[in-house]
Scaffold this motif. Structure first.
Motif, short mmCIF file in Angstrom:
data_model
loop_
_atom_site.label_atom_id
_atom_site.label_comp_id
_atom_site.label_asym_id
_atom_site.label_seq_id
_atom_site.Cartn_x
_atom_site.Cartn_y
_atom_site.Cartn_z
N PRO A 59 15.98 5.16 -0.58
CA PRO A 59 15.08 5.96 -1.42
C PRO A 59 14.32 5.12 -2.44
O PRO A 59 13.17 5.43 -2.77
N VAL A 60 14.95 4.06 -2.95
CA VAL A 60 14.26 3.19 -3.93
C VAL A 60 13.06 2.52 -3.27
O VAL A 60 11.97 2.44 -3.84
N GLU A 61 13.23 2.06 -2.04
CA GLU A 61 12.13 1.43 -1.33
C GLU A 61 11.04 2.43 -0.98
O GLU A 61 9.86 2.09 -0.97
N LEU A 62 11.42 3.66 -0.72
CA LEU A 62 10.44 4.72 -0.47
C LEU A 62 9.57 4.92 -1.72
O LEU A 62 8.34 5.00 -1.63
N VAL A 63 10.20 4.97 -2.88
CA VAL A 63 9.46 5.10 -4.14
C VAL A 63 8.53 3.89 -4.32
O VAL A 63 7.37 4.04 -4.69
N LYS A 64 9.05 2.70 -4.03
CA LYS A 64 8.25 1.49 -4.17
C LYS A 64 6.98 1.55 -3.32
O LYS A 64 5.87 1.31 -3.80
N VAL A 65 7.15 1.91 -2.05
CA VAL A 65 6.00 1.97 -1.15
C VAL A 65 5.03 3.05 -1.59
O VAL A 65 3.81 2.85 -1.60
N GLN A 66 5.55 4.20 -2.01
CA GLN A 66 4.66 5.28 -2.46
C GLN A 66 3.89 4.87 -3.71
O GLN A 66 2.72 5.22 -3.87
N GLN A 67 4.52 4.12 -4.59
CA GLN A 67 3.80 3.63 -5.77
C GLN A 67 2.74 2.61 -5.37
O GLN A 67 1.66 2.57 -5.94
N GLN A 68 3.05 1.80 -4.38
CA GLN A 68 2.09 0.79 -3.94
C GLN A 68 0.84 1.40 -3.32
O GLN A 68 -0.23 0.82 -3.40
N VAL A 69 0.99 2.55 -2.69
CA VAL A 69 -0.16 3.18 -2.04
C VAL A 69 -0.69 4.35 -2.86
O VAL A 69 -1.39 5.21 -2.33
N HIS A 70 -0.35 4.38 -4.13
CA HIS A 70 -0.86 5.38 -5.07
C HIS A 70 -0.41 6.80 -4.77
O HIS A 70 -1.04 7.75 -5.22
N LEU A 71 0.66 6.98 -4.02
CA LEU A 71 1.13 8.33 -3.74
C LEU A 71 2.04 8.84 -4.84
O LEU A 71 2.33 10.02 -4.91
N ALA A 72 2.51 7.93 -5.67
CA ALA A 72 3.44 8.33 -6.72
C ALA A 72 3.29 7.40 -7.92
O ALA A 72 2.89 6.26 -7.78
N ARG A 73 3.64 7.89 -9.06
CA ARG A 73 3.59 7.09 -10.29
C ARG A 73 4.98 6.83 -10.86
O ARG A 73 5.12 6.19 -11.86
N GLY A 74 6.01 7.37 -10.25
CA GLY A 74 7.35 7.16 -10.77
C GLY A 74 8.40 7.65 -9.80
O GLY A 74 8.10 8.01 -8.67
#
Length: 168
Positions: A59-74
């Motif tokens: 899940p941490v890597e999922l958050v990382k990838v989503q932040q990298q592609v602007h899908l999430a901010r946190g």
């Protein structure tokens, strides 16, 4: 780069924050799974540690990838996607290869200790054994193919679009 250098670091905070806990979970899992001092026991311990730390890192890597592609901010991104998204590929990447890592380290350490005699430093053996073990683990799971599968489960398409990389 036409954008700010800060974009290069996007998504690193979750990884840096999770790293101490990841390492602790890996070593705790190793101790929990290691049934004996035999190489088989070391292998089981390494696999157990790899599986346990995968439960945190997927899940941490999922958050990382989503932040990298602007899908999430946190970290809230985990609520938008199943926490297990990419877990299967992360288990493939971290389960058996960690068993191979620990066994390779022990084999190399024992071999070097026997062959180098008393004219060596313990840190030299640890350094060489660690480098050998990391290489053996990396080769054992064909890092690129497993990483591509895992990344695709974490929105690789969006990542490639964000970087303007043509998809194959």
């Amino acid at each position: 780069w036409t954008s700010s250098p800060s974009k290069f670091w996007r998504g690193t905070v979750p990884m840096i924050g999770a790293l101490p806990l990841q390492s602790g979970m890996l070593m705790a899992g190793y101790g929990l799974g290691k049934s004996s001092d035999s190489l088989w026991g070391v292998f089981i311990g390494g696999c157990t540690g790899g599986v346990i730390q995968s439960l945190l890192m997927s899940p941490v890597e999922l958050v990382k990838v989503q932040q990298q592609v602007h899908l999430a901010r946190g970290p809230i991104a985990v609520k938008r996607a199943p926490w297990s998204k990419g877990l299967g590929a992360t288990l493939l990447r971290d389960g058996i290869p960690h068993g191979i890592w620990f066994v390779s380290y022990e084999l190399c350490k024992d071999t070097l200790s026997e062959n180098m005699g008393e004219n060596h430093q313990d840190y030299t053996i640890s350094l060489l054994s660690g480098a050998f073990a990391a290489t053996a683990a990396w080769v054992s799971h064909m890092a690129y193919s497993n990483e591509l599968i895992r990344a695709s489960n974490c929105n690789l398409t969006f990542f490639l679009r964000a970087l303007d990389i043509p998809q194959i």
